[in-house]
Design a protein around this motif. Structure first.
Motif, PDB file in Angstrom:
ATOM      1  N   VAL A  15      -0.428  -6.681   3.908  1.00 34.54           N
ATOM      2  CA  VAL A  15      -1.627  -5.878   3.678  1.00 34.54           C
ATOM      3  C   VAL A  15      -2.415  -6.460   2.506  1.00 34.54           C
ATOM      4  CG1 VAL A  15      -2.484  -3.575   3.089  1.00 34.54           C
ATOM      5  CG2 VAL A  15      -0.430  -3.818   4.501  1.00 34.54           C
ATOM      6  N   ASP A  16      -3.715  -6.650   2.714  1.00 34.77           N
ATOM      7  CA  ASP A  16      -4.654  -7.004   1.648  1.00 34.77           C
ATOM      8  C   ASP A  16      -5.607  -5.823   1.525  1.00 34.77           C
ATOM      9  OD1 ASP A  16      -3.670  -9.611   1.182  1.00 34.77           O
ATOM     10  OD2 ASP A  16      -4.796 -10.364   2.899  1.00 34.77           O
ATOM     11  N   LEU A  17      -5.445  -5.031   0.470  1.00 35.49           N
ATOM     12  CA  LEU A  17      -6.251  -3.834   0.278  1.00 35.49           C
ATOM     13  C   LEU A  17      -7.156  -4.042  -0.929  1.00 35.49           C
ATOM     14  CD1 LEU A  17      -5.049  -0.254   0.681  1.00 35.49           C
ATOM     15  CD2 LEU A  17      -6.397  -0.813  -1.309  1.00 35.49           C
ATOM     16  N   GLU A  18      -8.445  -3.784  -0.755  1.00 34.31           N
ATOM     17  CA  GLU A  18      -9.394  -3.922  -1.858  1.00 34.31           C
ATOM     18  C   GLU A  18      -9.967  -2.555  -2.196  1.00 34.31           C
ATOM     19  OE1 GLU A  18     -13.205  -6.614  -3.230  1.00 34.31           O
ATOM     20  OE2 GLU A  18     -12.182  -7.052  -1.352  1.00 34.31           O
ATOM     21  N   LEU A  32     -11.725   6.101 -15.643  1.00 32.34           N
ATOM     22  CA  LEU A  32     -10.984   6.454 -14.440  1.00 32.34           C
ATOM     23  C   LEU A  32     -10.137   5.278 -13.976  1.00 32.34           C
ATOM     24  CD1 LEU A  32     -13.081   8.751 -14.508  1.00 32.34           C
ATOM     25  CD2 LEU A  32     -13.265   8.547 -12.054  1.00 32.34           C
ATOM     26  N   PHE A  33      -9.017   5.595 -13.331  1.00 31.88           N
ATOM     27  CA  PHE A  33      -8.172   4.589 -12.704  1.00 31.88           C
ATOM     28  C   PHE A  33      -7.521   5.210 -11.482  1.00 31.88           C
ATOM     29  CE2 PHE A  33      -5.420   6.845 -15.581  1.00 31.88           C
ATOM     30  CZ  PHE A  33      -4.169   6.861 -14.995  1.00 31.88           C
ATOM     31  N   SER A  34      -6.885   4.383 -10.665  1.00 32.47           N
ATOM     32  CA  SER A  34      -6.235   4.856  -9.446  1.00 32.47           C
ATOM     33  C   SER A  34      -4.795   4.386  -9.394  1.00 32.47           C
ATOM     34  CB  SER A  34      -6.953   4.322  -8.202  1.00 32.47           C
ATOM     35  OG  SER A  34      -8.227   4.872  -8.108  1.00 32.47           O
ATOM     36  N   LYS A  35      -3.960   5.197  -8.743  1.00 30.81           N
ATOM     37  CA  LYS A  35      -2.582   4.812  -8.465  1.00 30.81           C
ATOM     38  C   LYS A  35      -2.463   4.671  -6.957  1.00 30.81           C
ATOM     39  CE  LYS A  35       2.208   6.322  -8.838  1.00 30.81           C
ATOM     40  NZ  LYS A  35       3.113   7.396  -9.282  1.00 30.81           N
ATOM     41  N   LEU A  36      -1.981   3.519  -6.500  1.00 31.37           N
ATOM     42  CA  LEU A  36      -1.748   3.280  -5.082  1.00 31.37           C
ATOM     43  C   LEU A  36      -0.255   3.329  -4.850  1.00 31.37           C
ATOM     44  CD1 LEU A  36      -4.453   1.665  -5.886  1.00 31.37           C
ATOM     45  CD2 LEU A  36      -4.183   0.687  -3.639  1.00 31.37           C
ATOM     46  N   ARG A  37       0.158   4.076  -3.816  1.00 31.23           N
ATOM     47  CA  ARG A  37       1.588   4.239  -3.548  1.00 31.23           C
ATOM     48  C   ARG A  37       1.812   4.273  -2.044  1.00 31.23           C
ATOM     49  NH1 ARG A  37       5.279   8.956  -3.620  1.00 31.23           N
ATOM     50  NH2 ARG A  37       3.431  10.247  -3.751  1.00 31.23           N
ATOM     51  N   GLY A  42       7.854   0.941   2.818  1.00 31.92           N
ATOM     52  CA  GLY A  42       7.987   0.031   1.692  1.00 31.92           C
ATOM     53  C   GLY A  42       8.037   0.772   0.376  1.00 31.92           C
ATOM     54  N   THR A  43       8.047   0.004  -0.713  1.00 35.03           N
ATOM     55  CA  THR A  43       8.172   0.599  -2.042  1.00 35.03           C
ATOM     56  C   THR A  43       7.020   0.208  -2.960  1.00 35.03           C
ATOM     57  OG1 THR A  43       9.511  -1.267  -2.773  1.00 35.03           O
ATOM     58  CG2 THR A  43      10.688   0.659  -1.925  1.00 35.03           C
ATOM     59  N   PHE A  44       5.872  -0.130  -2.425  1.00 36.85           N
ATOM     60  CA  PHE A  44       4.741  -0.575  -3.227  1.00 36.85           C
ATOM     61  C   PHE A  44       4.160   0.576  -4.055  1.00 36.85           C
ATOM     62  CE2 PHE A  44       0.115  -1.006  -3.638  1.00 36.85           C
ATOM     63  CZ  PHE A  44       0.045  -2.174  -4.373  1.00 36.85           C
ATOM     64  N   THR A  45       4.008   0.360  -5.358  1.00 32.81           N
ATOM     65  CA  THR A  45       3.326   1.279  -6.272  1.00 32.81           C
ATOM     66  C   THR A  45       2.631   0.437  -7.330  1.00 32.81           C
ATOM     67  OG1 THR A  45       5.019   2.971  -5.983  1.00 32.81           O
ATOM     68  CG2 THR A  45       3.610   3.199  -7.893  1.00 32.81           C
ATOM     69  N   GLU A  46       1.336   0.677  -7.529  1.00 36.09           N
ATOM     70  CA  GLU A  46       0.609  -0.096  -8.528  1.00 36.09           C
ATOM     71  C   GLU A  46      -0.597   0.696  -9.025  1.00 36.09           C
ATOM     72  OE1 GLU A  46      -1.005  -4.648  -8.969  1.00 36.09           O
ATOM     73  OE2 GLU A  46       0.622  -4.198  -7.575  1.00 36.09           O
ATOM     74  N   LEU A  47      -1.052   0.376 -10.243  1.00 34.25           N
ATOM     75  CA  LEU A  47      -2.222   1.016 -10.832  1.00 34.25           C
ATOM     76  C   LEU A  47      -3.403   0.063 -10.812  1.00 34.25           C
ATOM     77  CD1 LEU A  47      -0.611   2.645 -14.005  1.00 34.25           C
ATOM     78  CD2 LEU A  47      -1.177   3.767 -11.853  1.00 34.25           C
ATOM     79  N   SER A  48      -4.602   0.621 -10.638  1.00 34.47           N
ATOM     80  CA  SER A  48      -5.822  -0.187 -10.708  1.00 34.47           C
ATOM     81  C   SER A  48      -6.187  -0.393 -12.174  1.00 34.47           C
ATOM     82  CB  SER A  48      -6.968   0.526  -9.987  1.00 34.47           C
ATOM     83  OG  SER A  48      -7.399   1.638 -10.750  1.00 34.47           O
ATOM     84  N   PHE A  64      -5.211  -5.713  -3.911  1.00 34.67           N
ATOM     85  CA  PHE A  64      -3.771  -5.489  -3.901  1.00 34.67           C
ATOM     86  C   PHE A  64      -3.193  -6.144  -2.652  1.00 34.67           C
ATOM     87  CE2 PHE A  64      -5.841  -1.965  -6.020  1.00 34.67           C
ATOM     88  CZ  PHE A  64      -5.143  -1.878  -7.212  1.00 34.67           C
ATOM     89  N   LYS A  65      -2.066  -6.832  -2.806  1.00 36.19           N
ATOM     90  CA  LYS A  65      -1.381  -7.468  -1.672  1.00 36.19           C
ATOM     91  C   LYS A  65       0.054  -6.984  -1.654  1.00 36.19           C
ATOM     92  CE  LYS A  65      -4.191 -11.604  -1.873  1.00 36.19           C
ATOM     93  NZ  LYS A  65      -4.480 -12.448  -0.761  1.00 36.19           N
TER      94      LYS A  65
END
Length: 133
Positions: A15-18, A32-37, A42-48, A64-65
């Protein structure tokens, strides 16, 4: 009486998510910021990145990849939902805490194998029925 187990096929997607921007922000200022989960597959979790509100808009332009595993019904070939939650948050107390503004659940199964696509979403507000993370 016999019960048949439906066979599921497993697929792995890259996945390539923008994360582009948030428009119509009801604040004049703030960070402001975002959390992607990834909730399933899968176990992907990341902050913008943390970005300032400017003209009622926040522009992240973060990429995000990650890998995502999806299952499909062997008979129909239809992919099961694979949800990626994007939660938008506003910094508070100088970045030590945050307030949750809203979220969107993106079903990645709708985009599997479709190449580059662009979508816009409306944020849903948090309430007692939604986990606040």
């Amino acid at each position: 009486m016999m019960t048949f187990m439906a066979k599921k096929k497993k697929y792995k997607f890259h996945v390539d998510l923008e994360l582009e921007e948030l428009s119509a922000v009801p604040f004049v200022n703030g960070i402001l910021f975002s959390k992607l989960r990834l909730l399933e597959g899968g176990t992907f979790t990341e902050l913008s990145s943390r970005e300032e509100v400017s003209e009622h808009c926040v522009r992240w332009r973060n990429k995000f990849k990650f890998a995502c595993k999806m299952m499909a019904n062997a008979a129909t070939g239809i992919l099961d939902p694979c949800i990626c939650k994007i939660s938008v948050r506003k910094e508070a107390k100088g970045g030590k805490t945050f307030t949750k503004l809203g979220f969107v659940d993106v079903n990645l199964g709708e985009f599997a194998g479709s190449g580059t696509t662009s979508r816009r979403y409306l944020l849903e507000g948090y309430d007692s029925k939604h986990r606040q993370d």
